[in-house]
Design an enzyme around this catalytic site. Sequence first.
Site, PDB file in Angstrom:
ATOM      1  N   GLY A  50     -42.924  64.892  32.743  1.00 46.43           N
ATOM      2  CA  GLY A  50     -44.125  65.654  32.394  1.00 46.43           C
ATOM      3  C   GLY A  50     -44.178  65.990  30.917  1.00 46.43           C
ATOM      4  N   GLU A  92     -43.007  74.511  28.617  1.00 45.78           N
ATOM      5  CA  GLU A  92     -42.263  73.952  27.472  1.00 45.78           C
ATOM      6  C   GLU A  92     -42.126  74.991  26.367  1.00 45.78           C
ATOM      7  OE1 GLU A  92     -40.806  71.353  28.349  1.00 45.78           O
ATOM      8  OE2 GLU A  92     -42.153  70.862  30.018  1.00 45.78           O
TER       9      GLU A  92
HETATM   10  N1  PHE Z   1     -36.751  69.335  30.262  1.00 40.61           N
HETATM   11  C1  PHE Z   1     -38.053  68.865  30.654  1.00 40.61           C
HETATM   12  C2  PHE Z   1     -38.757  70.061  31.286  1.00 40.61           C
HETATM   13  O1  PHE Z   1     -38.630  70.451  32.349  1.00 40.61           O
HETATM   14  C3  PHE Z   1     -38.079  67.765  31.646  1.00 40.61           C
HETATM   15  C4  PHE Z   1     -37.531  66.464  31.178  1.00 40.61           C
HETATM   16  C5  PHE Z   1     -36.281  66.067  31.578  1.00 40.61           C
HETATM   17  C6  PHE Z   1     -38.279  65.653  30.384  1.00 40.61           C
HETATM   18  C7  PHE Z   1     -35.763  64.863  31.176  1.00 40.61           C
HETATM   19  C8  PHE Z   1     -37.780  64.441  29.984  1.00 40.61           C
HETATM   20  C9  PHE Z   1     -36.518  64.040  30.397  1.00 40.61           C
HETATM   21  O2  PHE Z   1     -39.404  70.795  30.763  1.00 40.61           O
HETATM   22 ZN    ZN Z   2     -38.252  72.547  31.916  1.00 39.93          ZN
END
Ligand code: PHE
Ligand code: ZN
Length: 873
Positions: free
Chosen positions: A272, A309
Amino acid sequence: MAAASRDAPPAPVRRLDYRPPAFLVDAIDLRFDLDPERTRVIASFTFRRNPAAGADPIAPLALDGEQQHDVAVALDGVALPAERYRLTERTLVVVDPPERGELTVSSTIHPAANVALEGLYVSSGVFCTQCEAEGFRRITYFPDRPDVLSVYTVTLVADRERYPVLLSNGNRVGAGDAGNGRHFVRWHDPFPKPSYLFALVAGNLAALTDSFTTASGRRVALEIWSTPANLDRCGHAMRSLKRAMRWDEERFGREYDLDTFMIFCADDFNMGAMENKGLNIFNSRLVLARPDTATDDDYLAIEGVVGHEYFHNWSGNRVTCRDWFQLSLKEGLTVFRDQEFSSDMNSRAVERIAAVTFLRSAQFAEDAGPMAHPVRPDEYIEINNFYTTTVYEKGAEVIRMQHALLSPERFRDGIDLYFARHDGEAVTCDDFVQALQDASGVDLGQFRRWYSQAGTPIVRARGTPPTPGQPHKEPFHIPLATGLLDAAGADLPLTLEGEPGPGPTTRVLSLTERRASFVFTGIGARPVPSLNRGFSAPVRMETDCTDADLAFLAANDSDPVNRWEAAQRIYCASVFAAMQAAAAGAPLPDDPAIGGLIAGIVADERADPALRALAINPPDFAYLAGLASTIDVDAMVAAREHVVRSVARAGRDALLRCYESLRVQEPHAPTPAQVGARLLANRCLRYLCALDDPAAIALATAQFDAADNMTDAIAALVAVNHTASPSREALFARFEARWRDEPLVLDKWFALQATAMRADTLARVRSLLGHPRFNARNPNRIRSLVASFALANWPAFHSTDGEGYAFVAEQTIALDRVNPQVAAVLAGAFNQWRRHAQPRRSLQERALERIGDTPGLSPDVAEIVARNLAGYQ
Ligand code: PHE
Ligand code: ZN
């Protein structure tokens, strides 16, 4: 024979094997000479032996790296002779390293050939990166683990005309000419961060700009970067961002910390969105919105993910994870935060019901299958497979329960302590719980089991069913919000024995033992219990409520979540009654209990339209399947369709009246009032069209013709999607002609055809793979056409000729060579195979074996297949 030829999947990584890094890296200087075919990367970093590493004082300096070419290494500015380092396919090891020094590694990578979309790649002519979880090692050699935190300085060099915009994390500290038509920009991020939060973007981009003044009066520049043609669709994301920044200050006291906050919107993105420090990278479907191209659901999803985010800047970036087993430390907490944000911006009850529906359909199924794992997993083969609904959504429920056990005020104290204590550190889920406990004085000792034990507890009848590797379960600490209704539907005060009364009308009961009883005083006649209000604990409830009790709760419960839940339980009971008849070959009951109830809800004009729409929503196949002991797809599909049609017949007049009275007359706006009205009107339209009545289908066509927004246009297609009417083909053709050149809009059209309950669906999906606008390398296209077929079209995927399974196996194998991360999502379609009746069980097993027998499978897909085919209790 098949099993013997299968490659063994790589060995798992185990949580208990964690060791602190042997070396720390305080600062890194990165230089990129960007070229799509061959990009030269020079990484110079200062390393020093980690005083906390303990046991192994002579451990070598080991760096992770994959797909690196033309590697050169220098130590303290002097080229390192070959015998001083060893290169393997995945590591660079410096032999006999000094206690501290500066290492420079130069290498070449091939961004244009990077179709897995991990590391540095090219999307629509723009360079961008994805490093979480282990993508940084595809950019350069480095200790690519979240507990190594460094200060980054990044210099990007590229052709000035093709790549005028060069972005990275932090603040822009320099720019200039680099000769030969090239230019450079330098970025510095003062906050130490793990490599998974690194990002760069380079291309011909435009920005929607704005600004935000923080609570302490600092001005932050806000920029959303996208191709110039899309700028008119970035406004909603920008408004969402500003709301999120204000909300995090007000609700959690968290302020933004850099001078600039940027979002880049990528056409090709596996997930996402990603919270890279100061430079979030988003899948374009979660940024771009205009009323004519995006639905109300898209608007809500964008607001939620932009918030999510942004919130990671504290829950994830300022305080990060020690290792990937702790993923829920940042994801569970951040989902909880984004859910609270959306609840404060929109309707809390609607938001909660949506979250509960998703959790029970997706996460409960995960917990009941071969991929079941605790919120803090104990082992993995490929970490990409653990970005799951358990880590995210159940992780958020685990936070929500602590919020309930502590009270909002004590919870806030706990979160404040957590951020203050661990700012700039990489920590564990235990550290988080400890901070809540220390700040509140509430004992969370037993509560910690929610992090370590997989499975969905059942409250009332039995214990928690076993999951792979965890046959025995200890009781959880379960906060069960409870109310009692009197005969008039009013909440009774709940006074526990021995307490002075009157108590509150909703009480959070703490269940800590296998059995518990609570005695309330001063209750006269038999009350009707309202249990697990607000879905305070992620459990399956089994109660002895009668049908009359449920109807009473559906009409009277002061808790909107339980009012909805009561209607859903009646709906499920009607479907199960029909299912039993179908399985026995008996005629299906003509007057299911749910018919009259739904007509009543639809006609109740005093109630909130959005909540009425949710209350009359039929339970989905995934949820129904979770309630069955063995899944009989034919009986389930027949029963659900039968009940939906009965509801449509029983409620016809009320549905039509409601539809007509709710049609939004004013021009489109994404306001809660309009959103609720559209939701209910479109739900009514769907029921009306379920009877294949030409008059209803004419209503859908008229709605399509008149629609000034995507919500109503798509709803018309949804309503006619399963019918045999020629109007269906006409509407789909018109939609395609209108939106052919808008990939995100066409995705909706692909997905609807893939989920149509029609005999020709598989043939249609196969032919759409050859559609000129389909692109088998773009994750959004694959998710729309192939993953929706595999995961959301029960009748077609599970067709008894095995053709649906064969198709998904074939697509998984083909995609695995391109994009293992998304291929693993397709393979997951088989996760429930052992719960199916024959012949589907064996047919799915064969499809899994076929995938498993493919040589050269990625660890991502190999892990899913191995877990599915391993015996488990
Ligand atoms: N860390 C991101 C989120 O949840 C998700 C994500 C994980 C995106 C791995 C790309 C690769 O907000
Ligand atoms: Zn996250």
